[in-house]
Design a protein around this motif. Structure first.
Motif, PDB file in Angstrom:
ATOM      1  N   GLU A 224       0.830  -1.211   0.000  1.00  0.00           N
ATOM      2  CA  GLU A 224       0.000   0.000   0.000  1.00  0.00           C
ATOM      3  C   GLU A 224       0.868   1.265   0.000  1.00  0.00           C
ATOM      4  OE1 GLU A 224      -2.786  -0.874   3.138  1.00  0.00           O
ATOM      5  OE2 GLU A 224      -4.129  -1.908   1.723  1.00  0.00           O
ATOM      6  N   LEU A 225       2.012   1.199   0.685  1.00  0.00           N
ATOM      7  CA  LEU A 225       2.946   2.341   0.620  1.00  0.00           C
ATOM      8  C   LEU A 225       3.385   2.582  -0.822  1.00  0.00           C
ATOM      9  CD1 LEU A 225       5.482   2.011   3.607  1.00  0.00           C
ATOM     10  CD2 LEU A 225       4.029   3.980   3.068  1.00  0.00           C
ATOM     11  N   LEU A 226       3.667   1.485  -1.530  1.00  0.00           N
ATOM     12  CA  LEU A 226       4.093   1.621  -2.933  1.00  0.00           C
ATOM     13  C   LEU A 226       2.957   2.167  -3.791  1.00  0.00           C
ATOM     14  CD1 LEU A 226       6.171  -1.661  -3.469  1.00  0.00           C
ATOM     15  CD2 LEU A 226       7.030   0.657  -3.100  1.00  0.00           C
ATOM     16  N   GLU A 227       1.738   1.699  -3.503  1.00  0.00           N
ATOM     17  CA  GLU A 227       0.575   2.195  -4.248  1.00  0.00           C
ATOM     18  C   GLU A 227       0.436   3.710  -4.081  1.00  0.00           C
ATOM     19  OE1 GLU A 227      -2.818  -0.023  -2.808  1.00  0.00           O
ATOM     20  OE2 GLU A 227      -3.265  -0.765  -4.812  1.00  0.00           O
ATOM     21  N   GLY A 230       4.675   5.306  -4.569  1.00  0.00           N
ATOM     22  CA  GLY A 230       5.670   4.798  -5.525  1.00  0.00           C
ATOM     23  C   GLY A 230       6.091   5.812  -6.580  1.00  0.00           C
ATOM     24  N   GLU A 231       5.112   6.363  -7.290  1.00  0.00           N
ATOM     25  CA  GLU A 231       5.452   7.276  -8.394  1.00  0.00           C
ATOM     26  C   GLU A 231       6.153   8.533  -7.885  1.00  0.00           C
ATOM     27  OE1 GLU A 231       2.243   7.436 -11.775  1.00  0.00           O
ATOM     28  OE2 GLU A 231       1.273   6.857  -9.897  1.00  0.00           O
ATOM     29  N   ARG A 232       5.655   9.042  -6.754  1.00  0.00           N
ATOM     30  CA  ARG A 232       6.264  10.268  -6.216  1.00  0.00           C
ATOM     31  C   ARG A 232       7.688  10.017  -5.717  1.00  0.00           C
ATOM     32  NH1 ARG A 232       2.474  12.873  -1.985  1.00  0.00           N
ATOM     33  NH2 ARG A 232       1.292  10.923  -2.007  1.00  0.00           N
ATOM     34  N   LEU A 233       7.921   8.798  -5.199  1.00  0.00           N
ATOM     35  CA  LEU A 233       9.290   8.478  -4.747  1.00  0.00           C
ATOM     36  C   LEU A 233      10.255   8.446  -5.929  1.00  0.00           C
ATOM     37  CD1 LEU A 233       8.633   5.716  -2.040  1.00  0.00           C
ATOM     38  CD2 LEU A 233       9.458   8.055  -1.676  1.00  0.00           C
ATOM     39  N   ARG A 237      13.350  10.843  -6.439  1.00  0.00           N
ATOM     40  CA  ARG A 237      14.591  10.047  -6.356  1.00  0.00           C
ATOM     41  C   ARG A 237      14.920   9.652  -4.910  1.00  0.00           C
ATOM     42  NH1 ARG A 237      14.523  11.481 -10.907  1.00  0.00           N
ATOM     43  NH2 ARG A 237      15.697  10.305 -12.419  1.00  0.00           N
ATOM     44  N   PHE A 238      13.882   9.422  -4.137  1.00  0.00           N
ATOM     45  CA  PHE A 238      14.037   8.980  -2.732  1.00  0.00           C
ATOM     46  C   PHE A 238      14.834   9.983  -1.896  1.00  0.00           C
ATOM     47  CE2 PHE A 238      12.748   5.113  -4.783  1.00  0.00           C
ATOM     48  CZ  PHE A 238      12.158   4.324  -3.808  1.00  0.00           C
ATOM     49  N   GLN A 239      14.784  11.270  -2.295  1.00  0.00           N
ATOM     50  CA  GLN A 239      15.620  12.249  -1.585  1.00  0.00           C
ATOM     51  C   GLN A 239      14.888  12.946  -0.439  1.00  0.00           C
ATOM     52  OE1 GLN A 239      19.096  12.415  -2.254  1.00  0.00           O
ATOM     53  NE2 GLN A 239      18.252  10.535  -3.147  1.00  0.00           N
ATOM     54  N   GLY A 240      13.595  12.709  -0.294  1.00  0.00           N
ATOM     55  CA  GLY A 240      12.865  13.274   0.840  1.00  0.00           C
ATOM     56  C   GLY A 240      12.738  14.783   0.761  1.00  0.00           C
ATOM     57  N   SER A 241      12.209  15.273  -0.370  1.00  0.00           N
ATOM     58  CA  SER A 241      12.127  16.728  -0.529  1.00  0.00           C
ATOM     59  C   SER A 241      10.975  17.339   0.272  1.00  0.00           C
ATOM     60  CB  SER A 241      12.009  17.106  -2.002  1.00  0.00           C
ATOM     61  OG  SER A 241      10.810  16.590  -2.505  1.00  0.00           O
ATOM     62  N   SER A 242      10.086  16.510   0.805  1.00  0.00           N
ATOM     63  CA  SER A 242       9.097  16.993   1.787  1.00  0.00           C
ATOM     64  C   SER A 242       9.126  16.010   2.956  1.00  0.00           C
ATOM     65  CB  SER A 242       7.690  17.025   1.179  1.00  0.00           C
ATOM     66  OG  SER A 242       7.264  15.691   0.949  1.00  0.00           O
ATOM     67  N   ASP A 246      10.020  12.124   2.729  1.00  0.00           N
ATOM     68  CA  ASP A 246      11.184  11.641   3.472  1.00  0.00           C
ATOM     69  C   ASP A 246      10.800  10.423   4.312  1.00  0.00           C
ATOM     70  OD1 ASP A 246      13.950  12.086   3.903  1.00  0.00           O
ATOM     71  OD2 ASP A 246      13.483  12.664   5.970  1.00  0.00           O
ATOM     72  N   THR A 247       9.658  10.541   4.991  1.00  0.00           N
ATOM     73  CA  THR A 247       9.185   9.408   5.804  1.00  0.00           C
ATOM     74  C   THR A 247       8.897   8.198   4.919  1.00  0.00           C
ATOM     75  OG1 THR A 247       8.184  11.015   7.268  1.00  0.00           O
ATOM     76  CG2 THR A 247       7.457   8.749   7.539  1.00  0.00           C
ATOM     77  N   ALA A 248       8.231   8.469   3.789  1.00  0.00           N
ATOM     78  CA  ALA A 248       7.881   7.353   2.900  1.00  0.00           C
ATOM     79  C   ALA A 248       9.149   6.673   2.379  1.00  0.00           C
ATOM     80  CB  ALA A 248       7.030   7.858   1.737  1.00  0.00           C
ATOM     81  N   ALA A 249      10.156   7.471   1.961  1.00  0.00           N
ATOM     82  CA  ALA A 249      11.389   6.886   1.419  1.00  0.00           C
ATOM     83  C   ALA A 249      12.089   6.045   2.493  1.00  0.00           C
ATOM     84  CB  ALA A 249      12.322   7.993   0.920  1.00  0.00           C
ATOM     85  N   THR A 250      12.162   6.599   3.704  1.00  0.00           N
ATOM     86  CA  THR A 250      12.819   5.867   4.793  1.00  0.00           C
ATOM     87  C   THR A 250      12.077   4.560   5.067  1.00  0.00           C
ATOM     88  OG1 THR A 250      13.457   7.966   5.763  1.00  0.00           O
ATOM     89  CG2 THR A 250      13.619   6.044   7.194  1.00  0.00           C
TER      90      THR A 250
END
Ligand SMILES: NC(=O)c1ccc[n+]([C@@H]2O[C@H](COP(=O)([O-])OP(=O)(O)OC[C@H]3O[C@@H](n4cnc5c(N)ncnc54)[C@H](O)[C@@H]3O)[C@@H](O)[C@H]2O)c1
Ligand SMILES: O=C(CO)[C@@H](O)[C@H](O)[C@H](O)[C@H](O)COP(=O)(O)O
Ligand SMILES: [Zn+2]
Length: 411
Positions: A224-227, A230-233, A237-242, A246-250
């Protein structure tokens, strides 16, 4: 003089009969996967402190095998880091992609170790690069003097969540994916997602395939996290610009590593061949090598997962709605659900036969149960696979048509 009877040996041995000796030993393994943001920032001491086994404090020089593309983009910064910390680093840039994941590349690493005159126990080789570079260096290090320690710094998403966290090393041989390889843990892996800033979308998607694999077999939450993200990550580029990203990438990276290690730790040497992390890796080794260089590793895994999800639906272990949800997420993550190599006559049968040889004579094929669960089956037939392939071909066409009409409406 001592009599023969006074010798005490640790092994059991009976002198009364023809002798046989049974040797039993247990090798303790410890390695570390360490999250470390901006590993090569000058003030970061993570790599220096690392863990007791992987500390750079032993000796003042290091051999660094680095992916040539990573060297081009990040090399100056990494060299600056070692200079700053007074470590004499010898850099060996190497081309590393699937087309050169071969014996000759491992030999080049061996030559570099010879040339450096590596001190076997106190100078761990440092491998910096994607899954291909890590697999090649790990393989070369593991056979050099029957085992030389190494440290991994993955720079791709596949490297961060998969190739960098397990104990498998290897190179391809002939048409055999990872046909030559060893089980050889690195002392430590340093997981730094800052490297993903320079990775292109296709390779981010490629890494997301292995994350999706973990989700499909073990975690509806991760799915569900990927759903949702996913696209926004990928865009970020998994850099956590918000904060949210950032939480989602981590979470996505940490959860994927955690789920993977949960499976690996109790079965590091694969004494049990029913491995759910083999999901997506039943047909894909053959598909990837047949299609090389068209399909990246994660893309081949995605095609395999699409096929086996369709098979799961036909066998009643997932619903049609779940199958559609899986295929839709794959497309959103930029992954293929189909490749024409699936239609090459005989390829799926040959792929399954080779995997059966790899899995000690049985299919041991992990199939999804709903989303986030799995079971193993041994009774898949060629007719069953062909039906799944036909269904997948139709569904993939429908998805493409829908995507094209959505794009038209949007433009
Ligand atoms: N040992 C294991 O357990 C394990 C697990 C999963 C996958 N693998 C292996 O990993 C390989 C795939 O790895 P991969 O997907 O990392 O591919 P890869 O190593 O070929 O890297 C992909 C490309 O990205 C470039 N690159 C690397 N880091 C970069 C960065 N930060 N910025 C820009 N470009 C960068 C590389 O030069 C390469 O061209 C496969 O061979 C697969 O078998 C191994
Ligand atoms: O691709 C790899 C390892 O190369 C991983 O993603 C994966 O979890 C497994 O190790 C694969 O199932 C591959 O195993 P193997 O075919 O190399 O034995
Ligand atoms: Zn894989």
């Amino acid at each position: 003089m001592r009599s023969a009877a006074s010798f005490k040996l640790g092994l059991s041995h009976s002198a009364a009969t023809d002798s046989t000796w049974k040797v039993e030993a247990v090798k303790q393994v410890e390695y570390h996967v360490i999250a470390a943001r901006n590993l090569f920032a000058k003030d970061s001491t993570r790599l220096l402190d690392g863990c007791s086994a992987a500390s750079l404090h032993r000796g003042d020089r290091r051999l660094i095998i680095i992916d040539a593309n990573v060297d081009r983009i990040h090399g100056d910064r990494i060299r600056g880091y070692f200079e700053h910390h007074g470590i004499r680093a010898s850099f060996v840039p190497m081309r590393a992609d699937e087309t050169v994941k071969e014996w000759g590349s491992a030999v080049r690493v061996v030559d570099a170790m010879n040339g450096f005159g590596i001190d076997r126990r106190r100078e761990p080789v440092i491998a910096i690069g994607g899954g291909v570079l890590l697999d090649i260096v790990g393989f070369a290090a593991s056979v050099y003097r029957r085992g030389t320690p190494y440290i991994r710094v993955p720079t791709t998403l596949i490297g961060l969540v998969d190739a960098g966290v397990g104990v498998k090393t290897g190179v391809n041989y002939g048409m055999g994916k990872n046909r030559l390889g060893t089980y050889a843990p690195a002392l430590a892996t340093f997981v730094d997602r800052a490297f993903l800033r320079t990775l292109d979308n296709r390779h981010l998607s490629n890494g997301l395939a292995e994350i999706l694999k973990m989700a499909l077999i073990k975690s509806l939450d991760l799915f569900e996290l990927l759903e949702i993200f996913g696209e926004r990550l990928i865009d970020d580029r998994f850099q956590g610009s918000s904060d949210e990203l950032d939480t989602a990438a981590t979470q996505v990276i940490a959860e994927s590593i955690h789920l993977m290690l949960e499976e690996l730790q109790p079965n590091l040497w694969e004494s049990c061949l029913e491995r759910c992390v083999d999901y997506g890796h039943t047909f894909s080794p053959t598909l990837e090598m047949e299609a090389l260089p068209e399909l990246l590793h994660g893309e081949a895994v995605a095609v395999d997962m699409a096929l086996t999800s369709a098979l799961g639906y036909l066998r009643g272990s997932i619903s049609e709605a779940e199958l559609d949800r899986v295929l839709t997420v794959m497309r959103h993550l930029g992954l293929p659900t189909w490749n024409d190599v699936l239609s090459t006559p005989g390829v799926l049968g040959a792929a399954l036969a080779d995997t059966v040889r790899h899995r000690d004579g049985r299919q041991r094929l992990p199939l999804p149960v709903g989303i986030g669960g799995h079971h193993f089956v041994n009774d898949v037939t060629i007719d069953g696979i062909n039906s799944a392939s036909a269904l997948l071909n139709r569904k993939s066409d429908e998805l493409r048509v829908r995507e094209t009409s959505v794009t038209k409406v949007a433009s």
